[in-house]
Design an enzyme around this catalytic site. Structure first.
Site, short mmCIF file in Angstrom:
data_model
loop_
_atom_site.label_atom_id
_atom_site.label_comp_id
_atom_site.label_asym_id
_atom_site.label_seq_id
_atom_site.Cartn_x
_atom_site.Cartn_y
_atom_site.Cartn_z
N LYS A 22 0.85 -1.21 0.00
CA LYS A 22 0.00 0.00 0.00
C LYS A 22 0.88 1.25 0.00
O LYS A 22 0.68 2.18 -0.79
CB LYS A 22 -0.88 0.00 1.24
CG LYS A 22 -1.51 1.34 1.58
CD LYS A 22 -2.43 1.31 2.77
CE LYS A 22 -1.79 1.66 4.06
NZ LYS A 22 -1.55 3.10 4.28
N ASN A 23 1.91 1.26 0.86
CA ASN A 23 2.71 2.47 1.05
C ASN A 23 3.77 2.67 -0.02
O ASN A 23 4.50 3.66 0.01
CB ASN A 23 3.30 2.51 2.46
CG ASN A 23 2.20 2.71 3.50
OD1 ASN A 23 1.06 3.04 3.15
ND2 ASN A 23 2.51 2.47 4.75
N CYS A 116 -5.10 8.01 9.01
CA CYS A 116 -5.41 7.45 10.33
C CYS A 116 -5.20 8.49 11.43
O CYS A 116 -4.26 9.26 11.41
CB CYS A 116 -4.50 6.25 10.61
SG CYS A 116 -5.04 4.77 9.76
N ARG A 121 0.22 14.63 12.93
CA ARG A 121 0.53 14.43 11.50
C ARG A 121 0.68 15.75 10.74
O ARG A 121 -0.04 16.05 9.81
CB ARG A 121 -0.50 13.51 10.85
CG ARG A 121 -0.67 12.23 11.65
CD ARG A 121 -1.31 11.13 10.90
NE ARG A 121 -0.34 10.48 10.00
CZ ARG A 121 -0.70 9.46 9.22
NH1 ARG A 121 -1.95 9.07 9.17
NH2 ARG A 121 0.21 8.89 8.45
N ASP A 305 4.05 0.76 12.20
CA ASP A 305 2.84 0.17 11.61
C ASP A 305 2.61 -1.27 12.08
O ASP A 305 1.57 -1.85 11.75
CB ASP A 305 2.89 0.21 10.08
CG ASP A 305 2.82 1.62 9.57
OD1 ASP A 305 3.12 1.84 8.38
OD2 ASP A 305 2.49 2.52 10.36
N ARG A 397 -9.01 -0.07 4.48
CA ARG A 397 -8.15 0.93 3.84
C ARG A 397 -6.82 0.32 3.41
O ARG A 397 -6.17 0.82 2.50
CB ARG A 397 -7.88 2.09 4.81
CG ARG A 397 -9.11 2.89 5.14
CD ARG A 397 -8.77 4.09 5.95
NE ARG A 397 -7.60 4.74 5.36
CZ ARG A 397 -6.86 5.61 6.00
NH1 ARG A 397 -7.14 5.94 7.24
NH2 ARG A 397 -5.81 6.17 5.42
#
Ligand code: EPZ
Length: 418
Positions: A22-23, A116, A121, A305, A397
């Site tokens: 995903k990242n 998230c 952030r 994560d 997600r």
């Protein structure tokens, strides 16, 4: 909002193929805006964050078409530089568009990103880096507005090795005039993957994976057909699930190099691990032994994560553990939910103090974010009795077909729409 109904207590047995990361995919999709030649990203995971990124690309005027799991992006007709709040707020990665839209159009207007709820952030490092390349930036009414006549290479020192800031600056620097050096750059494998993708377009980027990324600006970029790396966080999630439930699981299509900090901890837990080419085999046939401490750090340290999933495992270990979250301010929202299942955890500041118990018991729990939600699923699979995990849209997600993969390993889990 869908939920999972889980009947816990069973072992996990079998093999499962790891999804594309995903990242990696998210910044690569943002990078597709840089060129007006077609880009094909192979085996894109069917997850909400990718679907939202595709909506953002469409909003910019890019054409996107799926061929199986391969996604073709044609940005030749891209003509819009603005991303509305409704879309930008859906995911953190919308902020990557700043770098690529600026690179292509010399201006961009993007609402503050979402993602998230795991901390403040901020995006200050992203903006400081773009300013160093000559971008004029104003922030008003919840939007970041950027404009520049030309992008000029420069030396940028990041206050902290931010993944997103490193990636955003790389995206802006690839067509800047001259050379950009990003110091104290993030070293995550996804950064190296973005470098390799950009170079497949004809960019000149070196140094990703070290603390210093060097970008030599080029006039024009071409097209590419690219397979991003596999998802080390999904892989780690399944390894921890096997360690917590007991059983024998083999992961296919994974790079063990990218998971060495977790593998080291799982060996400390007493798990048997075997690595062969792109496979990792794990066997857990007794109650795991506690690891004394886990400290999340930028790569190659223990990944933030996997912090929630590791804490879940620690709750049933023999012995006590301390898990410290050094990257995000509020990444323990799942802890009260684990306590509902009988876990003995106390959070003080950035550390969770865990006393291992023999078994968790099933309960109804709520997911608050992507990785915390995954941790609750793992805990429910290992717990005695039935559990319900609510608000699993958070999990959707980042995990494609999560319940199918777990069921293929023998887990008793089903999705119920409510
Ligand atoms: C990326 O987020 C990942 N997301 C996150 O994964 C991951 O947790 C994080 O990197 C750390 O590895 C994607 O790649 C899409 P950061 P990002 O910038 O880029 C501070 C998941 O579960 N910071 O490396 O947002 C920040 O506050 C997600 O898949 C600033 O201070 O993370 C944090 O403390 C969650 N100013 C630290 O850096 C900035 O301008 C690390 O953040 C930017 C960041």
């Amino acid at each position: 909002m869908d939920k999972y109904i889980i009947n816990g207590g069973g072992r996990l047995e079998g093999s499962v193929r790891v999804q594309t990361a995903k990242n990696s995919v998210l910044p690569i999709l943002a990078a597709a805006v840089l060129t007006d030649e077609p880009v094909t990203v192979l085996n894109v995971p069917d997850i909400t964050d990718v679907r939202n990124m595709v909506k953002i690309l469409a909003c910019l005027g890019c054409k996107t078409t799926y061929s199986g799991n391969d996604l073709v992006i044609d940005s030749s007709s891209a003509n819009n530089c603005e991303i509305p709040r409704a879309l930008a707020h859906e995911l953190r990665s919308s902020v990557f568009l700043l770098g690529s839209v600026i690179s292509r159009f010399r201006r961009a207007k993007i609402a503050y990103p979402g993602g998230c709820d795991i901390g403040i952030r901020p995006v200050d490092l992203h903006l400081t880096g773009l300013k160093r390349l000559g971008v004029n930036i104003s922030e008003k009414n919840g939007y970041i507005e950027c404009q520049c006549d030309k992008l000029t290479g420069n030396e940028i020192m990041l206050d902290c090795p931010s993944v997103g800031a490193t990636e955003n600056i790389m995206l802006a620097a690839v067509t800047a005039k001259g050379t950009t050096i990003i110091k104290n750059a993030a070293r995550e494998p996804e950064i190296e993957d973005l470098q390799n993708f950009l170079n497949s377009l004809g960019a000149k980027v070196v140094g990703a994976g070290t603390g210093s990324v060097v970008v030599e600006g080029v006039e024009k970029l071409g097209g590419s057909v690219y397979q991003p790396i596999s998802d080390r966080i999904e892989a780690g999630t399944f390894l921890i699930a096997a360690a917590m439930c007991g059983g024998e699981v083999e992961l296919l299509g994974v790079n063990a190099e990218n998971l060495s900090s977790l593998l080291h901890k799982l060996r400390e837990n007493g798990c048997k691990l075997r690595i062969k080419n792109d496979k990792i085999y794990i066997r857990s046939d007794r109650r795991p032994v506690s690891v004394k401490s886990v400290e999340t750090q930028p790569y190659p340290g223990f990944p933030t994560d996997l912090q929630a999933q590791m804490t879940a495992l620690c709750t049933v270990c023999c012995g006590n553990s301390i898990i410290t979250e050094n990257l995000f301010e509020t990444r323990f929202k799942y802890v009260p939910e684990l306590r509902r299942m009988g876990a003995d955890i106390t959070v003080v500041d950035r550390s969770a103090f865990v006393r291992g118990v023999e078994k968790l018991r099933g309960a109804t729990v709520v997911a608050h974010d992507l990785r915390g939600g995954a941790a609750l699923v793992i805990a429910a699979l290992a717990a005695e009795g039935n559990s319900e995990v609510l608000d699993i849209s958070h999990i959707d997600r980042g995990y494609a077909g999560f319940e199918y993969k777990l069921s293929s390993l023998g887990a008793k889990i089903k999705r119920v729409g409510i």
